[in-house]
Design an enzyme around this catalytic site. Structure first.
Site, PDB file in Angstrom:
ATOM      1  N   MET A  26       0.850  -1.198   0.000  1.00 55.17           N
ATOM      2  CA  MET A  26       0.000   0.000   0.000  1.00 55.17           C
ATOM      3  C   MET A  26       0.887   1.250   0.000  1.00 55.17           C
ATOM      4  SD  MET A  26      -3.421  -0.964   2.073  1.00 55.17           S
ATOM      5  CE  MET A  26      -2.809  -0.661   3.722  1.00 55.17           C
ATOM      6  N   HIS A  33       9.367  -3.407   3.427  1.00 58.67           N
ATOM      7  CA  HIS A  33       8.915  -3.647   2.052  1.00 58.67           C
ATOM      8  C   HIS A  33      10.106  -3.948   1.140  1.00 58.67           C
ATOM      9  CE1 HIS A  33       5.624  -0.806   3.465  1.00 58.67           C
ATOM     10  NE2 HIS A  33       4.924  -1.820   3.028  1.00 58.67           N
ATOM     11  N   GLN A  57     -10.354  -2.408   2.552  1.00 59.22           N
ATOM     12  CA  GLN A  57      -9.876  -3.065   3.770  1.00 59.22           C
ATOM     13  C   GLN A  57      -9.776  -2.117   4.964  1.00 59.22           C
ATOM     14  OE1 GLN A  57      -6.057  -4.192   1.690  1.00 59.22           O
ATOM     15  NE2 GLN A  57      -5.192  -3.911   3.720  1.00 59.22           N
ATOM     16  N   GLN A 162      -2.812 -12.057   8.045  1.00 59.05           N
ATOM     17  CA  GLN A 162      -3.019 -11.792   6.610  1.00 59.05           C
ATOM     18  C   GLN A 162      -2.335 -12.878   5.776  1.00 59.05           C
ATOM     19  OE1 GLN A 162      -2.694  -7.800   4.584  1.00 59.05           O
ATOM     20  NE2 GLN A 162      -0.618  -8.480   4.126  1.00 59.05           N
TER      21      GLN A 162
HETATM   22  O1  PAF Z   1      -0.155  -5.719   3.582  1.00 60.91           O
HETATM   23  C1  PAF Z   1      -0.584  -4.807   2.833  1.00 60.91           C
HETATM   24  O2  PAF Z   1       0.097  -3.813   2.581  1.00 60.91           O
HETATM   25  C2  PAF Z   1      -1.975  -4.933   2.234  1.00 60.91           C
HETATM   26  O3  PAF Z   1      -2.839  -5.563   3.113  1.00 60.91           O
HETATM   27  C3  PAF Z   1      -1.981  -5.648   0.870  1.00 60.91           C
HETATM   28  C4  PAF Z   1      -1.528  -7.083   0.981  1.00 60.91           C
HETATM   29  C5  PAF Z   1      -1.087  -4.897  -0.103  1.00 60.91           C
HETATM   30  C6  PAF Z   1      -3.393  -5.662   0.286  1.00 60.91           C
HETATM   31  O4  PAF Z   1      -3.913  -4.386   0.172  1.00 60.91           O
END
Ligand code: PAF
Length: 289
Positions: A26, A33, A57, A162
């Site tokens: 995101m 990241h 979300q 997740q």
């Molecule tokens: O972990 C995230 O940044 C978000 O939940 C994702 C997996 C990109 C989905 O929007």
């Protein structure tokens, strides 16, 4: 590095790729990241990163509007990290009927998630994992299904629930995608890297690593033979609450299923979610007995 905004251009660009390693994000990228991108680079594949703040979300009272959007800085980091393609779709590209005034969409087909998605973070963020799984499925459809024979997607273990739900998504929808997990990256004082750390004021930032320290104390107690998991969870919550945290949960679970652990489980995880002021932090430690 190519920056692509539309689904159609993305499909065209990826049509000749035989191996794709995909990192969905995101944005507001940090070293956590970039570690996912580094892992993707090792796959000898076309490295695709998406940057999309997914409205579905976020709950009505959550931070969708304020979520940090730092596209220029993100693109510079991704270029330095060696990403090949960055997909930065608009909301309308992903949700054609998106209503920007109300941040709503007519996306009525949603991925319904397994019961475990209603626990832990799902208990205080109803609908979060349905929205997350729905956008991940859309992104997988856009990135992968154009002939690549090797398809890898990489997610961080900080969002452990997740990760488990995405693994279920792939299993239960028969998606031929390999899901890889990357370890949580931490600041020098132990705080798990997160885009939301930027919301912390200096006092909160000083206190924030306490969550990880508290989870470590839980691990120590269990490794020393304490099997009263409920009592450990309650004591740890109370400890953090006394220090001014608003605790959502401290939970000792099986790292295989995320169901409540029992003393015969030997693959465990302790997860925590708690707020410093309005900023909700999550963290976890996986461990084996
Ligand atoms: O972990 C995230 O940044 C978000 O939940 C994702 C997996 C990109 C989905 O929007």
């Amino acid at each position: 590095m190519q920056i692509i905004q539309t689904a159609q251009s993305l499909r065209t660009r990826l049509s000749k790729e035989d191996a794709i390693a995909f990192v969905p994000t995101m944005g507001n990228l940090h070293d956590g990241h970039l570690e996912l991108v580094a892992q993707a680079k090792k796959e000898n594949a076309c490295v695709v990163v998406s940057i999309f703040v997914n409205p579905l979300q976020f709950g009505a009272n959550e931070d969708f509007g304020n979520y940090p959007r730092t596209l220029e800085a993100d693109l510079a980091k991704l270029k330095a990290a060696g990403a090949d393609v960055v997909f930065t779709p608009s909301e309308v590209e992903i949700y054609p009927d998106f209503d920007a005034l109300n941040n709503t969409s007519n996306q009525t087909m949603m991925v319904s998630t397994p019961a475990i998605a209603d626990e832990l973070c799902g208990a205080s963020r109803p609908g979060h994992f349905n929205g997350m799984a729905t956008v991940v499925l859309k992104l997988f459809n856009l990135v992968f299904f154009n002939g690549a024979s090797r398809k890898v997607a990489i997610f961080g273990k900080k969002d452990f629930q997740q990760l488990l739900i995405i693994r279920e998504l792939v299993n239960q929808f028969n998606l031929p995608i390999e899901i890889m997990a990357a370890e949580t990256m931490r600041e020098a004082d132990g705080l798990a890297m997160s885009s939301r750390n930027g919301y912390l004021n200096p006092m909160q930032r000083l206190e924030a690593p306490r969550l990880y320290k508290a989870l470590n104390l839980v691990v120590d107690a269990i490794k020393q033979g304490n099997t009263d998991f409920k009592a450990i969870e309650t004591q740890t919550s109370q400890f953090l609450t006394q220090l001014g945290w608003i605790v959502d949960y401290i939970a000792i679970r099986s790292s295989k299923t995320l169901l409540p652990a029992n003393p015969t489980d030997n693959q465990l995880i302790v997860l925590g979610a708690a707020k410093q002021g309005k900023t909700r932090l999550i963290d976890n430690i996986e461990f084996n007995l």
